[in-house]
Design an enzyme around this catalytic site. Structure first.
Site, short mmCIF file in Angstrom:
data_model
loop_
_atom_site.label_atom_id
_atom_site.label_comp_id
_atom_site.label_asym_id
_atom_site.label_seq_id
_atom_site.Cartn_x
_atom_site.Cartn_y
_atom_site.Cartn_z
CG ASP A 196 1.12 -9.60 -2.54
OD1 ASP A 196 1.11 -8.42 -2.18
OD2 ASP A 196 2.13 -10.34 -2.42
CE LYS A 218 -7.46 -1.00 -6.15
NZ LYS A 218 -8.92 -1.17 -6.24
#
Length: 406
Positions: A196, A218
């Protein structure tokens, strides 16, 4: 004994069910007894007095305590003896008996007169590390600590079976030193790390080159929602036989969606280990000098998510009830909504002059603290350009250790 040409011979004693005699109930016994108890020894303590901690061991039946001074014959049938009184003559007498009876004997007051030395020891996942360095216990302890720490955090490699699966690891509030020992070790053993944005990013630089590091933000979502895509990535890599670490900020179960990921993995038949982390709700205020509870000031604290405003129909928070509490209120993910939150608390009865502290990027080198009140915090956050991540603390505890400049 003690000559460099004759170092101590290391050996592991199996004392379970065997008689061990400890003479003296002071600080030395207090330090050494827990390990003897853990070894399963049949322990007899001989001493007219003992520390409160040693007394408690006797009260719970972990040791037998004979409340008197040492007498000749006390070491009969013993396999091991620890001599640790302040009376040198008693120590000499007990040591002599041990020598005659061929009982391995440790003397706390005179290592050269002993027939055994106690190493500096530590345990890591079933491995016992024991270090002897002659008569230099500080050096022994330093070496022990370095080896144990290296094994725990993975910087000292040791052969371990490769275990496919997923570990949900709470990385703590941001400072890489605040991840748990177990979390750091699992990181060192990982093949894949899905991280994260708010996790301890500095730790990722320490990973070996072969470890695949994936930024959770992403991961391509395609037709999936963000969380569903992350779940699928965890499952995919685990099914490929990889050891996967899902590295989260704070604790996986404190607004971290850890249970959602655990449930998805369980449905896919994948084993999962959950490693709790230090929550920013208590660690970040602490790093800024704010105790979430304090005697005579706050007897409770409440942690609330502020990612949706008080008037948002998705909110599950009873702001009216929170406003009536007298303790500390800690708000996570609430920077953008703090003005609305403050207004709701005041509207429902919390005094407008209640102290508020906003700590941005707590525990990191970029940490800063901004103080305000419920009446001013909305404008203060805008004027000071406070940005997430930030922890907001509301209540009188903010004033307990407020910086002099405030």
């Amino acid at each position: 004994m003690g000559h460099p040409a004759h170092p101590a011979y290391p050996v592991g004693l199996r004392l379970a069910g065997r008689r061990v005699v400890v003479v003296g109930g002071g600080q030395v016994a207090q330090r050494r007894l827990p390990a003897l108890i853990a070894a399963g020894a049949d322990i007899v303590l001989i001493s007219p007095s003992a520390t409160p901690s040693v007394d408690a061991m006797a009260e719970t039946g972990e040791i037998r305590w004979e409340r008197r001074r040492y007498q000749e014959g006390d070491l009969a049938d013993a396999w091991y003896a620890l001599i640790a009184t302040r009376d040198k003559s008693a120590n000499d007498a007990a040591s002599s008996e041990a020598e005659r009876s061929r009982v391995w004997c440790v003397r706390a007051d005179d290592a050269e007169a002993a027939t055994a030395w106690t190493p500096a020891t530590g345990r890591v996942e079933g491995v016992t590390v024991a270090v002897l360095s002659g008569n230099d216990p500080r050096r022994s302890a330093a070496v022990r600590d370095a080896v144990v720490e290296g094994l725990r955090d993975g910087t000292l490699t040791a052969a371990r079976p490769h275990t496919p699966g997923v570990a949900l690891v709470g990385g703590g509030p941001g400072d890489p030193d605040l991840i748990t020992v177990r979390g750091r070790r699992l990181l060192a053993e990982a093949d894949v790390v899905i991280a994260d944005r708010l996790g301890p990013r500095d730790l990722l630089d320490e990973l070996p080159p072969h470890v695949e590091v994936i930024d959770a933000a992403k991961i391509p979502y395609g037709r999936f929602m963000a969380q569903e895509a992350i779940n699928n990535a965890l499952i995919e890599h685990a099914k490929a036989g990889k050891a996967v670490v899902r590295l989260k900020g704070g604790d996986p179960y404190v607004f971290g969606r850890g249970m959602e990921e655990l449930q998805a993995l369980a449905e896919a038949g994948i084993s999962c280990t959950v490693v709790p982390g230090i929550s920013s709700s208590i660690s970040v205020p602490g790093a800024a000098g704010i105790p979430v509870t304090h005697r005579g000031v706050a007897h409770e604290f409440t942690v609330v998510s502020g990612h949706v405003g008080p008037d948002d129909p998705r909110s599950l928070v009873d702001w009216a009830s929170l406003a009536k509490l007298t303790g500390t209120l800690v708000i996570l993910m609430g920077v953008d909504k703090i003005g609305l939150i403050a207004e709701a608390l005041v509207r429902h009865g919390r005094p407008a002059d209640t102290a508020v502290a906003v700590i941005q990027e707590g525990t990191t080198a970029s940490q800063r603290r901004v103080d305000a009140t419920l009446a001013t915090v909305g404008e203060t956050v805008r004027a000071q350009e406070v940005r997430p991540p930030a922890v907001i603390v509301i209540g009188d505890v903010v004033k307990v250790n407020r910086p002099a400049a405030q």
